[in-house]
Scaffold this motif. Structure first.
Motif, PDB file in Angstrom:
ATOM      1  N   ASP A  44       0.827  -1.202   0.000  1.00  0.00           N
ATOM      2  CA  ASP A  44       0.000   0.000   0.000  1.00  0.00           C
ATOM      3  C   ASP A  44       0.865   1.258   0.000  1.00  0.00           C
ATOM      4  OD1 ASP A  44      -2.587   1.381   0.240  1.00  0.00           O
ATOM      5  OD2 ASP A  44      -1.860   1.947   2.230  1.00  0.00           O
ATOM      6  N   ILE A  45       1.923   1.261   0.783  1.00  0.00           N
ATOM      7  CA  ILE A  45       2.836   2.417   0.837  1.00  0.00           C
ATOM      8  C   ILE A  45       3.487   2.640  -0.510  1.00  0.00           C
ATOM      9  CG2 ILE A  45       4.972   3.299   1.857  1.00  0.00           C
ATOM     10  CD1 ILE A  45       4.168   1.828   4.459  1.00  0.00           C
ATOM     11  N   ILE A  46       3.961   1.562  -1.132  1.00  0.00           N
ATOM     12  CA  ILE A  46       4.632   1.665  -2.433  1.00  0.00           C
ATOM     13  C   ILE A  46       3.664   2.186  -3.502  1.00  0.00           C
ATOM     14  CG2 ILE A  46       5.477   0.241  -4.346  1.00  0.00           C
ATOM     15  CD1 ILE A  46       7.681   0.879  -2.438  1.00  0.00           C
ATOM     16  N   MET A  91       5.438   8.839   1.256  1.00  0.00           N
ATOM     17  CA  MET A  91       5.459   7.456   1.733  1.00  0.00           C
ATOM     18  C   MET A  91       5.856   7.384   3.204  1.00  0.00           C
ATOM     19  SD  MET A  91       7.289   5.997  -1.695  1.00  0.00           S
ATOM     20  CE  MET A  91       7.663   4.343  -1.152  1.00  0.00           C
ATOM     21  N   ALA A  92       6.779   8.245   3.606  1.00  0.00           N
ATOM     22  CA  ALA A  92       7.196   8.271   5.010  1.00  0.00           C
ATOM     23  C   ALA A  92       6.028   8.640   5.918  1.00  0.00           C
ATOM     24  CB  ALA A  92       8.351   9.257   5.193  1.00  0.00           C
ATOM     25  N   MET A 104      12.275   6.473   8.220  1.00  0.00           N
ATOM     26  CA  MET A 104      13.547   7.134   7.938  1.00  0.00           C
ATOM     27  C   MET A 104      13.811   7.086   6.440  1.00  0.00           C
ATOM     28  SD  MET A 104      17.473   6.328   9.156  1.00  0.00           S
ATOM     29  CE  MET A 104      17.411   7.305  10.644  1.00  0.00           C
ATOM     30  N   ILE A 105      13.993   8.257   5.822  1.00  0.00           N
ATOM     31  CA  ILE A 105      14.399   8.329   4.425  1.00  0.00           C
ATOM     32  C   ILE A 105      15.922   8.360   4.394  1.00  0.00           C
ATOM     33  CG2 ILE A 105      14.340   9.675   2.299  1.00  0.00           C
ATOM     34  CD1 ILE A 105      11.639  10.809   3.208  1.00  0.00           C
ATOM     35  N   LEU A 106      16.523   7.296   3.922  1.00  0.00           N
ATOM     36  CA  LEU A 106      17.985   7.233   3.850  1.00  0.00           C
ATOM     37  C   LEU A 106      18.530   8.223   2.828  1.00  0.00           C
ATOM     38  CD1 LEU A 106      18.567   3.373   3.893  1.00  0.00           C
ATOM     39  CD2 LEU A 106      18.825   4.968   5.811  1.00  0.00           C
ATOM     40  N   ALA A 160      10.266   1.894   9.302  1.00  0.00           N
ATOM     41  CA  ALA A 160      10.133   1.902   7.839  1.00  0.00           C
ATOM     42  C   ALA A 160      11.356   2.598   7.269  1.00  0.00           C
ATOM     43  CB  ALA A 160       8.864   2.625   7.411  1.00  0.00           C
ATOM     44  N   ILE A 161      12.157   1.858   6.529  1.00  0.00           N
ATOM     45  CA  ILE A 161      13.347   2.407   5.878  1.00  0.00           C
ATOM     46  C   ILE A 161      13.011   2.669   4.419  1.00  0.00           C
ATOM     47  CG2 ILE A 161      15.743   1.986   5.232  1.00  0.00           C
ATOM     48  CD1 ILE A 161      15.360   2.416   8.201  1.00  0.00           C
ATOM     49  N   LEU A 162      13.246   3.901   3.973  1.00  0.00           N
ATOM     50  CA  LEU A 162      12.908   4.296   2.599  1.00  0.00           C
ATOM     51  C   LEU A 162      14.135   4.856   1.899  1.00  0.00           C
ATOM     52  CD1 LEU A 162       9.932   5.930   4.136  1.00  0.00           C
ATOM     53  CD2 LEU A 162       9.486   4.772   1.990  1.00  0.00           C
ATOM     54  N   ALA A 163      14.199   4.612   0.607  1.00  0.00           N
ATOM     55  CA  ALA A 163      15.264   5.189  -0.221  1.00  0.00           C
ATOM     56  C   ALA A 163      14.779   5.266  -1.654  1.00  0.00           C
ATOM     57  CB  ALA A 163      16.544   4.359  -0.133  1.00  0.00           C
TER      58      ALA A 163
END
Length: 450
Positions: free
Chosen positions: A19-21, A289-290, A301-303, A337-340
């Protein structure tokens, strides 16, 4: 959007991750991005901070890129009655939208469809655009392949061959487009040399790490920061220069020796008529998304939105972050949640079927094979819906994938070394299938850890 979602949802954690993606990709929807940027009030159009009086100039719309058709639908919906005409080049659709003709181009490797459509676009400009007119240019990722007229002494087959080899040997988008600008009559700001309009407004969806205007679609309306010598050095770096025909080499030498035949540079008066506006990008989707992840109860966290490097090596780095969170709850405590975002590359050495997102995901799975932690889901996906040579957009892994491939007696390292990530994930029914999404803002990585 995800056609095989029933294969992928194996728990509530899977459902949340998907769902986030999906919402992150939808955030970059070209139709919505145009509607957020272009407004009409009375007899005026407002595009970002630009004000256009409708009774003074004719408006033309041209465009090219994977998202250009959806962008065109939106612009016609908003100001269609004021558009004189124009041409859009898209990879998947021909016909008309309002007063705009939609022509087909080739992607990711340009060929005759691209050249024929591009010539029609330039012909439209030369015949119809006057000095007191306004031109709106719709630009998105994929524009480099979809809009192309070769320089004198260059054939489209030359551009296709060089582009294909650079991609196969691991060149990134900066290197690829630095070379392509020298082979083109319309890239690197050169499109502006055909436009007589008093005002040119480019609305741009970025598929480039760092949102560099001169790299997105090879910067047809932007000043070029690269040089001909850099292009030559890139071709030498990937061992292509020595094998090029002398006629092709002469094109690069001509650009090097005569700046007027090269790309448009900062300070050129032609740029005074141009406004370039980025209306959607990777970082915007990541921030959205974050927030969704936070609403679900995860610490986000957005890397980075500038993820680059060899996909299999980036997979190792992302695996180390997941291990650190699992063992030490560093850099964040679970649930996390790790995002990049960004765009990795693949140096092809095998003969398998795959793409950078699936290769990254396969490397990630392989490098997490020895941890006992099960409560995670990770997704690597291309926002355009097409990953490399495969029909997939990306792939999904979790803590149970190792049991699955071991029970099937298959070794992920064999598939990784053969660049055969799609075959691996399709066997495990973990490929993500979307088809073209209609947008393109690079790739996304998401990992949820309970």
């Amino acid at each position: 959007m995800i056609k095989n979602i029933n294969d992928l949802i194996r728990s509530d954690l899977h459902r949340i991750a998907l769902d986030i993606i999906v919402k992150g990709i939808e955030r970059a929807d070209p139709y919505k991005a145009i509607h957020n940027t272009v407004k009409v009030s009375g007899n005026r159009i407002y595009i970002d901070n630009v004000e256009i009086y409708l009774d003074k100039s004719r408006i033309h719309v041209i465009g090219f890129g994977k998202a250009s058709r959806r962008m065109a639908e939106a612009i016609v919906n908003i100001i269609g009655e004021y558009i004189y005409g124009g041409i859009i080049i898209s990879p998947e659709y021909s016909g008309v939208i309002g007063s705009l003709r939609i022509l087909k181009g080739d992607h990711p490797i340009p060929s005759e469809n691209t050249v024929n459509s591009s010539k029609q676009l330039i012909n439209y400009i030369e015949k119809n655009v006057r000095e007191d007119d306004i031109v709106i240019v719709l630009i998105s990722g994929g524009g480099s392949a979809l809009f192309e007229i070769p320089e004198d002494g260059v054939d489209i087959e030359d551009i296709a061959s060089i582009s294909k080899e650079l991609m196969r040997r691991g060149a990134d988008i900066f290197e690829l487009n630095t070379v392509r600008k020298r082979l083109s009559k319309v890239k690197g700001g050169k499109l502006l040399r055909y436009l007589k309009a008093s005002k040119i407004i480019s609305l741009i969806i970025s598929d480039v790490v760092g949102d560099r205007l001169d790299i997105i679609a090879s910067g047809p309306t932007a000043p070029d920061k690269t040089t001909a010598m850099e292009a030559i050095e890139i071709l030498k770096k990937y061992n292509l220069w020595d094998d090029l025909p002398q006629g092709i080499k002469n094109v690069f030498y001509r650009a090097y020796n005569n700046p007027n035949s090269d790309t448009v540079k900062e300070g050129d008066p032609i740029l005074d008529r141009v406004i370039n506006i980025i209306i959607a990008s990777n970082i915007d989707s990541l921030r959205y998304m974050a927030q969704i992840a936070k609403d679900y109860g995860f610490n986000p966290m957005i890397l980075t939105s500038m993820l680059e490097g060899e996909a299999r090596e980036v997979g190792k780095v992302l695996a180390s972050i997941i291990k650190s969170i699992y063992l030490y709850e560093i850099p964040l405590k679970r649930p996390v949640a790790i995002l990049a975002g960004g765009e990795t590359t693949v140096t092809v050495k095998g003969n398998g079927i795959g793409g950078r997102n699936q290769e990254l995901c396969l490397s990630l799975a392989y490098n997490l094979r020895n941890i006992s932690y099960r409560e995670y889901v990770a997704i690597c996906i291309g926002s355009d819906g097409i990953d490399g040579t495969s029909p997939a957009a990306g792939a999904l892994i979790d803590g149970y994938i190792h049991d699955e491939y071991r029970s099937m007696n298959i070794d992920p390292l064999d598939y990784l070394n053969n660049n055969d990530s799609y075959t691996f994930f399709s066997k495990l029914r973990r490929s993500i299938i979307t088809g073209y999404t209609g947008t393109n803002v690079n790739d996304f990585f998401l990992a949820l850890l309970r």
